[in-house]
Design an enzyme around this catalytic site. Structure first.
Site, PDB file in Angstrom:
ATOM      1  N   SER A 140       0.863  -1.167   0.000  1.00 52.55           N
ATOM      2  CA  SER A 140       0.000   0.000   0.000  1.00 52.55           C
ATOM      3  C   SER A 140       0.905   1.224   0.000  1.00 52.55           C
ATOM      4  O   SER A 140       1.749   1.375   0.886  1.00 52.55           O
ATOM      5  CB  SER A 140      -0.864  -0.055   1.267  1.00 52.55           C
ATOM      6  OG  SER A 140      -1.561   1.144   1.448  1.00 52.55           O
ATOM      7  N   LYS A 166      -1.234  -1.001  -4.226  1.00 57.93           N
ATOM      8  CA  LYS A 166      -2.410  -0.172  -3.959  1.00 57.93           C
ATOM      9  C   LYS A 166      -1.950   1.258  -3.762  1.00 57.93           C
ATOM     10  O   LYS A 166      -0.958   1.510  -3.089  1.00 57.93           O
ATOM     11  CB  LYS A 166      -3.130  -0.732  -2.734  1.00 57.93           C
ATOM     12  CG  LYS A 166      -3.710   0.248  -1.733  1.00 57.93           C
ATOM     13  CD  LYS A 166      -4.555  -0.496  -0.711  1.00 57.93           C
ATOM     14  CE  LYS A 166      -4.683   0.302   0.574  1.00 57.93           C
ATOM     15  NZ  LYS A 166      -5.516  -0.385   1.575  1.00 57.93           N
ATOM     16  N   LYS A 168      -2.962   5.101  -2.484  1.00 56.44           N
ATOM     17  CA  LYS A 168      -3.904   5.965  -1.782  1.00 56.44           C
ATOM     18  C   LYS A 168      -4.277   7.108  -2.723  1.00 56.44           C
ATOM     19  O   LYS A 168      -3.394   7.691  -3.366  1.00 56.44           O
ATOM     20  CB  LYS A 168      -3.243   6.536  -0.519  1.00 56.44           C
ATOM     21  CG  LYS A 168      -2.973   5.493   0.544  1.00 56.44           C
ATOM     22  CD  LYS A 168      -4.260   5.071   1.221  1.00 56.44           C
ATOM     23  CE  LYS A 168      -4.002   4.006   2.272  1.00 56.44           C
ATOM     24  NZ  LYS A 168      -5.227   3.546   2.907  1.00 56.44           N
ATOM     25  N   ASP A 193      -7.297   3.285  -3.068  1.00 56.96           N
ATOM     26  CA  ASP A 193      -8.001   3.360  -1.783  1.00 56.96           C
ATOM     27  C   ASP A 193      -8.180   4.832  -1.420  1.00 56.96           C
ATOM     28  O   ASP A 193      -7.201   5.565  -1.295  1.00 56.96           O
ATOM     29  CB  ASP A 193      -7.163   2.649  -0.707  1.00 56.96           C
ATOM     30  CG  ASP A 193      -7.829   2.638   0.663  1.00 56.96           C
ATOM     31  OD1 ASP A 193      -8.979   3.115   0.779  1.00 56.96           O
ATOM     32  OD2 ASP A 193      -7.194   2.147   1.623  1.00 56.96           O
ATOM     33  N   GLU A 218     -11.270   1.044  -3.482  1.00 55.85           N
ATOM     34  CA  GLU A 218     -11.544   0.761  -2.070  1.00 55.85           C
ATOM     35  C   GLU A 218     -12.084   1.999  -1.366  1.00 55.85           C
ATOM     36  O   GLU A 218     -11.485   3.071  -1.450  1.00 55.85           O
ATOM     37  CB  GLU A 218     -10.233   0.284  -1.422  1.00 55.85           C
ATOM     38  CG  GLU A 218     -10.340  -0.065   0.044  1.00 55.85           C
ATOM     39  CD  GLU A 218      -8.994  -0.543   0.621  1.00 55.85           C
ATOM     40  OE1 GLU A 218      -8.072  -0.866  -0.160  1.00 55.85           O
ATOM     41  OE2 GLU A 218      -8.875  -0.578   1.850  1.00 55.85           O
ATOM     42  N   ASP A 243     -13.868  -1.126   3.134  1.00 56.72           N
ATOM     43  CA  ASP A 243     -12.936  -1.244   4.262  1.00 56.72           C
ATOM     44  C   ASP A 243     -13.652  -0.648   5.479  1.00 56.72           C
ATOM     45  O   ASP A 243     -14.372  -1.358   6.208  1.00 56.72           O
ATOM     46  CB  ASP A 243     -11.619  -0.511   3.897  1.00 56.72           C
ATOM     47  CG  ASP A 243     -10.597  -0.451   5.019  1.00 56.72           C
ATOM     48  OD1 ASP A 243     -10.901  -0.883   6.143  1.00 56.72           O
ATOM     49  OD2 ASP A 243      -9.469   0.050   4.800  1.00 56.72           O
ATOM     50  N   LYS A 267      -9.887  -6.446   8.008  1.00 56.15           N
ATOM     51  CA  LYS A 267      -8.797  -6.085   8.919  1.00 56.15           C
ATOM     52  C   LYS A 267      -9.119  -6.656  10.286  1.00 56.15           C
ATOM     53  O   LYS A 267     -10.225  -6.451  10.792  1.00 56.15           O
ATOM     54  CB  LYS A 267      -8.651  -4.568   9.044  1.00 56.15           C
ATOM     55  CG  LYS A 267      -8.056  -3.918   7.819  1.00 56.15           C
ATOM     56  CD  LYS A 267      -7.811  -2.445   8.025  1.00 56.15           C
ATOM     57  CE  LYS A 267      -7.269  -1.863   6.732  1.00 56.15           C
ATOM     58  NZ  LYS A 267      -7.177  -0.403   6.761  1.00 56.15           N
ATOM     59  N   GLY A 295      -4.187  -3.984   6.248  1.00 57.07           N
ATOM     60  CA  GLY A 295      -3.256  -3.767   7.361  1.00 57.07           C
ATOM     61  C   GLY A 295      -3.386  -2.370   7.933  1.00 57.07           C
ATOM     62  O   GLY A 295      -4.055  -1.507   7.364  1.00 57.07           O
TER      63      GLY A 295
HETATM   64  O1  OSB Z   1      -7.167   2.097   4.537  1.00 56.52           O
HETATM   65  O2  OSB Z   1      -5.926   0.395   4.388  1.00 56.52           O
HETATM   66  C1  OSB Z   1      -6.144   1.522   4.837  1.00 56.52           C
HETATM   67  C2  OSB Z   1      -3.068   2.529   6.884  1.00 56.52           C
HETATM   68  C3  OSB Z   1      -3.624   3.375   7.812  1.00 56.52           C
HETATM   69  C4  OSB Z   1      -4.975   3.645   7.736  1.00 56.52           C
HETATM   70  C5  OSB Z   1      -5.772   3.052   6.753  1.00 56.52           C
HETATM   71  C6  OSB Z   1      -5.209   2.183   5.829  1.00 56.52           C
HETATM   72  C7  OSB Z   1      -3.828   1.950   5.886  1.00 56.52           C
HETATM   73  C8  OSB Z   1      -3.122   1.109   4.921  1.00 56.52           C
HETATM   74  C9  OSB Z   1      -1.953   0.375   5.442  1.00 56.52           C
HETATM   75  O3  OSB Z   1      -3.403   1.086   3.750  1.00 56.52           O
HETATM   76  C10 OSB Z   1      -1.666  -0.886   4.725  1.00 56.52           C
HETATM   77  C11 OSB Z   1      -0.529  -1.613   5.358  1.00 56.52           C
HETATM   78  O4  OSB Z   1      -0.516  -1.875   6.587  1.00 56.52           O
HETATM   79  O5  OSB Z   1       0.393  -1.928   4.604  1.00 56.52           O
HETATM   80 MG    MG Z   2      -8.409   0.989   3.164  1.00 57.74          MG
END
Ligand code: OSB
Ligand code: MG
Length: 376
Positions: A140, A166, A168, A193, A218, A243, A267, A295
């Site tokens: 991510s 992925k 953001k 995401d 996402e 999520d 999660k 995660g």
């Molecule tokens: O939306 O998945 C999410 C980290 C902090 C808050 C929200 C998210 C995330 C991640 C982390 O995408 C993914 C990872 O732990 O590699």
């Molecule tokens: Mg997410």
């Protein structure tokens, strides 16, 4: 066979770890993380560890590190101390009087599962019902200052062998970075995401993402806004993944009924522990919804719980269980979690499967609390 198990001491460790690479989402930027490690000890001296991986600010979920500390110390741990149980799946019911607070529950629940696995002398994945010996990890990537910086990060992860990336996204950082990454990597398993940043006013704009062959979009809209997720899913062929919207199996049931998702990010933290995460997996599998394990930048303890969960048969998409070194120079477990060409081995040793490095934890602890006999 029912071994009765009694937790006689419980400890919380608030541990601060610097991130190798600062992470920016649609809401915040972080260079170090404080997570709370939960340690449960039974009368025989066996120990189970769990991790409360709450963000420090209430931007992903309503919880913060401080609220988790409060809920765990005042409500969750007292409900297990000196009160026997025979299986960790009994604890979720014991905590159900406490509304929400899933991150805090997840840390305590994981510690109970790990303690149970430790006592059974079986790997955590096995006691959960896992069937895989290895799991595929994706990465991510946060929002970067420029598209060139993002392309450097993507190249770095592709070079490391991760098969899925992925990104953001946020208003002003969506179609452009997606187009740039897709142009540079025509075949990459790519998804985005939004962490709930868009509204129904953005439906038409988001439809533009449909042409980039993304595996999923996402959580484009706010957690409670299932109807707009369903509306987007009707308008695009890319799968919508939820999520933040799904905190309970009942939430999943509603989302399925509304056809608001085609993919579910599970999660452990958001669902309130391994018991609930596994139940969500089972329900999604029945409904034909593909799942993957998300995660929260976990330290090694939470990361290994994610790996164990990802070994369940319904986790058919790459999970956010990438190697420790992507986040932390040194991890709280030994050895650290590693990935080879994006594949993480499911530990075959009992319990968590890796040793917990108490010295490193002690060196990075900013607060500690013991409940149980050692208090006096
Ligand atoms: O939306 O998945 C999410 C980290 C902090 C808050 C929200 C998210 C995330 C991640 C982390 O995408 C993914 C990872 O732990 O590699
Ligand atoms: Mg997410």
């Amino acid at each position: 066979m029912s071994t009765e198990l009694k937790v006689v001491a419980a400890r919380l460790h608030r541990v601060r770890m610097p991130l190798v690479h600062a992470f920016q989402t649609s809401s915040h930027r972080k260079a170090f993380l404080d997570h709370i490690l939960v340690e449960l000890e039974d009368a025989s001296g066996a120990v189970g560890w769990g991790e409360i991986a709450s963000s420090s600010d209430p931007y992903y979920a309503p919880e913060t590190v401080e609220t988790c500390w409060h809920i765990a110390s005042k409500y969750l741990l007292p409900a297990v101390l000196d009160q026997p149980w025979t299986h960790p799946d009994q604890l979720a019911a014991r905590w159900s009087k406490v509304r929400g607070n899933n991150f805090a529950k997840a840390g305590a629940d994981t510690a109970a599962w790990v303690l149970w696995a430790e006592i059974q002398q079986l790997p955590l994945a096995t006691v959960l019902g896992g069937t895989r010996t290895e799991v595929v990890a994706g990465v991510s990537l946060g929002i970067e200052p420029t598209i060139d910086d993002l392309l450097v990060q993507v190249q770095h992860q592709v070079d490391a062998g991760y098969p899925r990336v992925k990104l953001k996204i946020a208003s002003g950082w969506d179609v452009e970075p997606v187009r740039a990454v897709r142009t540079a990597y025509p075949e990459l398993d790519l998804h985005v995401d939004a962490n709930g940043i868009y509204t129904s006013d953005d439906l038409t704009h988001l439809q533009r993402l449909d042409e980039y062959g993304l595996t999923m979009i996402e959580q484009p809209f706010a957690p409670r806004d299932l109807l707009t997720h369903a509306e987007l899913q009707r308008r695009i062929s890319t799968a919508v993944c939820l999520d933040e919207s799904i905190e309970t199996v009942a939430d999943l049931e509603t989302a399925l009924r509304l056809e608001a998702l085609q993919i579910l990010n599970i999660k452990v933290s958001r669902m309130g522990g391994l018991t609930a995460a596994r139940a969500a997996h089972d329900r999604a599998r029945d409904a034909g919804v593909a799942v993957w394990c998300g995660g929260m930048h976990e330290f090694g303890i939470g990361r290994l719980a994610n790996v164990a969960l990802s070994s369940l048969p319904g986790f058919t998409l790459p999970s956010d269980v990438s190697a420790s070194e992507k986040y932390y120079a040194r991890d709280v477990v030994e050895p650290a979690v590693t990935a080879v060409q994006g594949v993480v081995q499911v530990p075959q040793a009992a319990g968590l499967g890796h040793a917990v490095n108490r010295e490193l934890i002690a060196a990075n602890t900013v607060a500690e609390l013991t409940l149980g006999p050692e208090q006096e």
